[in-house]
Design a protein around this motif. Structure first.
Motif, mmCIF file in Angstrom:
data_model
loop_
_atom_site.group_PDB
_atom_site.id
_atom_site.type_symbol
_atom_site.label_atom_id
_atom_site.label_comp_id
_atom_site.label_asym_id
_atom_site.label_seq_id
_atom_site.Cartn_x
_atom_site.Cartn_y
_atom_site.Cartn_z
ATOM 1 N N PRO A 88 0.831 -1.206 0.000
ATOM 2 C CA PRO A 88 0.000 0.000 0.000
ATOM 3 C C PRO A 88 0.868 1.260 0.000
ATOM 4 C CG PRO A 88 0.088 -0.915 2.200
ATOM 5 C CD PRO A 88 0.853 -1.853 1.308
ATOM 6 N N LEU A 89 0.326 2.335 -0.529
ATOM 7 C CA LEU A 89 1.048 3.614 -0.510
ATOM 8 C C LEU A 89 1.454 3.988 0.913
ATOM 9 C CD1 LEU A 89 -1.070 5.817 -2.967
ATOM 10 C CD2 LEU A 89 0.924 4.404 -3.458
ATOM 11 N N ALA A 90 0.639 3.572 1.866
ATOM 12 C CA ALA A 90 0.923 3.896 3.266
ATOM 13 C C ALA A 90 2.318 3.451 3.677
ATOM 14 C CB ALA A 90 -0.120 3.250 4.177
ATOM 15 N N GLU A 91 2.748 2.295 3.164
ATOM 16 C CA GLU A 91 4.073 1.785 3.517
ATOM 17 C C GLU A 91 5.171 2.717 3.054
ATOM 18 O OE1 GLU A 91 5.530 -0.790 5.297
ATOM 19 O OE2 GLU A 91 3.516 -0.545 6.099
ATOM 20 N N ILE A 92 5.007 3.228 1.845
ATOM 21 C CA ILE A 92 5.999 4.158 1.293
ATOM 22 C C ILE A 92 6.071 5.398 2.164
ATOM 23 C CG2 ILE A 92 6.652 5.501 -0.732
ATOM 24 C CD1 ILE A 92 4.892 3.601 -2.404
ATOM 25 N N VAL A 93 4.911 5.939 2.453
ATOM 26 C CA VAL A 93 4.853 7.157 3.266
ATOM 27 C C VAL A 93 5.494 6.920 4.627
ATOM 28 C CG1 VAL A 93 3.314 8.789 4.410
ATOM 29 C CG2 VAL A 93 2.799 7.994 2.106
ATOM 30 N N ARG A 94 5.172 5.806 5.220
ATOM 31 C CA ARG A 94 5.699 5.495 6.547
ATOM 32 C C ARG A 94 7.225 5.461 6.538
ATOM 33 N NH1 ARG A 94 1.473 3.341 9.712
ATOM 34 N NH2 ARG A 94 0.599 2.191 7.974
ATOM 35 N N ILE A 95 7.776 4.840 5.505
ATOM 36 C CA ILE A 95 9.233 4.696 5.454
ATOM 37 C C ILE A 95 9.923 6.027 5.165
ATOM 38 C CG2 ILE A 95 11.048 3.816 3.919
ATOM 39 C CD1 ILE A 95 9.453 1.111 4.109
ATOM 40 N N ILE A 96 9.359 6.801 4.291
ATOM 41 C CA ILE A 96 10.023 8.055 3.911
ATOM 42 C C ILE A 96 9.732 9.177 4.901
ATOM 43 C CG2 ILE A 96 10.320 9.751 2.082
ATOM 44 C CD1 ILE A 96 11.216 7.121 1.078
ATOM 45 N N ASP A 97 8.481 9.358 5.251
ATOM 46 C CA ASP A 97 8.106 10.507 6.088
ATOM 47 C C ASP A 97 7.852 10.153 7.553
ATOM 48 O OD1 ASP A 97 8.320 12.253 4.031
ATOM 49 O OD2 ASP A 97 6.184 12.584 3.735
ATOM 50 N N SER A 155 -7.047 5.522 5.453
ATOM 51 C CA SER A 155 -7.764 4.496 4.696
ATOM 52 C C SER A 155 -7.395 4.555 3.223
ATOM 53 C CB SER A 155 -9.262 4.669 4.918
ATOM 54 O OG SER A 155 -9.969 4.631 3.702
ATOM 55 N N MET A 156 -7.296 5.773 2.704
ATOM 56 C CA MET A 156 -6.908 5.933 1.293
ATOM 57 C C MET A 156 -5.534 5.339 1.045
ATOM 58 S SD MET A 156 -6.454 9.529 -0.789
ATOM 59 C CE MET A 156 -4.937 10.082 -0.013
ATOM 60 N N LEU A 157 -4.590 5.653 1.905
ATOM 61 C CA LEU A 157 -3.212 5.191 1.711
ATOM 62 C C LEU A 157 -3.065 3.696 1.949
ATOM 63 C CD1 LEU A 157 -1.224 8.080 3.448
ATOM 64 C CD2 LEU A 157 -1.539 7.693 0.992
ATOM 65 N N GLU A 158 -3.851 3.177 2.879
ATOM 66 C CA GLU A 158 -3.730 1.753 3.190
ATOM 67 C C GLU A 158 -4.350 0.883 2.109
ATOM 68 O OE1 GLU A 158 -1.999 0.237 5.305
ATOM 69 O OE2 GLU A 158 -1.617 1.615 6.975
ATOM 70 N N LYS A 159 -5.457 1.334 1.587
ATOM 71 C CA LYS A 159 -6.156 0.450 0.644
ATOM 72 C C LYS A 159 -5.687 0.609 -0.797
ATOM 73 C CE LYS A 159 -10.472 2.667 -0.765
ATOM 74 N NZ LYS A 159 -11.760 3.135 -0.221
ATOM 75 N N THR A 160 -4.942 1.654 -1.084
ATOM 76 C CA THR A 160 -4.414 1.813 -2.435
ATOM 77 C C THR A 160 -3.050 1.151 -2.568
ATOM 78 O OG1 THR A 160 -5.486 3.980 -2.508
ATOM 79 C CG2 THR A 160 -3.945 3.461 -4.274
ATOM 80 N N LYS A 161 -2.972 0.150 -3.413
ATOM 81 C CA LYS A 161 -1.704 -0.561 -3.635
ATOM 82 C C LYS A 161 -1.011 0.024 -4.857
ATOM 83 C CE LYS A 161 -3.828 -3.347 -0.738
ATOM 84 N NZ LYS A 161 -3.639 -3.158 0.701
#
Ligand code: SF4
Ligand code: SF4
Lengths: 143, 143
Positions: B75-84, B120-126
């Motif tokens: 999910p996009l959330a993972e990217i955000v978590r790692i970078i920001d 929710s948007m970031l978690e569910k969007t792969k």
DNA sequence: AAAATAAAGGACAATGTTGTCTTTTATTCA
DNA sequence: TGAATAAAAGACAACATTGTCCTTTATTTT
């Protein structure tokens, strides 16, 4: 979400609003202590807000910053717009390019709703709203 | 909303995802050109994502970056978590202090909803979601 | 008028983010 | 084995944000 500068600005405005309701004018020093922010930096921010007419100020003894009835009605959105510009109101959070409504990316619809929510929240919340039940709200201006 | 680095990361991941669907591995150079980002800076970002297992990489001729089936499901959330980091997932956007559910500020409820929407948007969007109808979506990776 | 108060403004310093370049390491291919 | 390819890693540079200090200007009080 917002820049540090903008966070200070919001907290400062709320603090000034609270004190203005008690008919008190406050100095930079007091504001900085009140919201636990760096004093001189806070001065710059207050100057900026004042220059942009979001805040009134008076020099000399008995002077300081304050908000009149008009000022208390200013929405948080105004503060954000002046400090951070309107990226958050217009841009795409993902930093993707100009994409139309006709060919939106997979998250466009959801993203639009979120942005709409943010804008509506910032527009309809006035600084004066943070002055009710005073004792409670003073607490969380420091972090 | 996100840092520039994070925006590049998202765009880069989408680009790699699109190419991976075509069974192509891509070099830093190609990615940077594909998303119109500074090449060496993009290299750092891809390294970071790779180190954090969001992305696969291979050295040497025929090597490059790619996403396996697992990777496409991130999910996009993972990217955000790692970078920001997870400021956006947990913190209060206004930068106010720790305030409880019991004594919330005037905008707490609305803010919570918004944050929930973002998560929710970031978690569910792969990342894989951006690979359908390829020609359309390649367009807006450049800005 | 002089002293005190407080914001306004200018200059600068520290830190963080973003961007660039060079060297090293791993892999493939001839 | 040697040459070519491509990521990994390290060092550094440019720029932006954040933070500090000092001087000037306006206002009030004595
Ligand atoms: S379609 Fe909407 S959400 Fe997607 S990149 Fe464009 S503006 Fe952003
Ligand atoms: S109550 Fe909620 S919205 Fe308000 S300052 Fe605290 S965390 Fe932020």
């Amino acid at each position: 979400m917002f820049s540090k500068t903008c966070e200070y600005a919001i907290r400062a405005m709320i603090y000034v609003a609270q004190q203005s309701k008690l008919d008190r004018r406050v100095s930079v020093k007091e504001v900085a202590e009140g919201i636990a922010s760096p004093e001189y930096f806070t001065a710059k921010i207050l100057q900026n807000l004042s220059r942009n007419n979001l805040l009134s100020s008076a020099k000399g003894p008995g002077g300081g910053f304050f908000l009149d009835k008009q000022g208390l009605k200013a929405p948080l959105a105004e503060i954000v717009r002046i400090i951070d510009g309107d990226d958050i109101f217009t841009g795409c959070g993902l930093g993707l390019a100009q994409c139309s409504e006709i060919q939106p990316c997979p998250i466009h619809h959801e993203f639009k709703q979120i942005r709409k929510g943010i804008i509506s929240m910032l527009e309809k919340t006035k600084v004066g709203a943070f002055t009710e039940e005073n004792s409670v709200h003073t607490l969380f201006l420091k972090r």
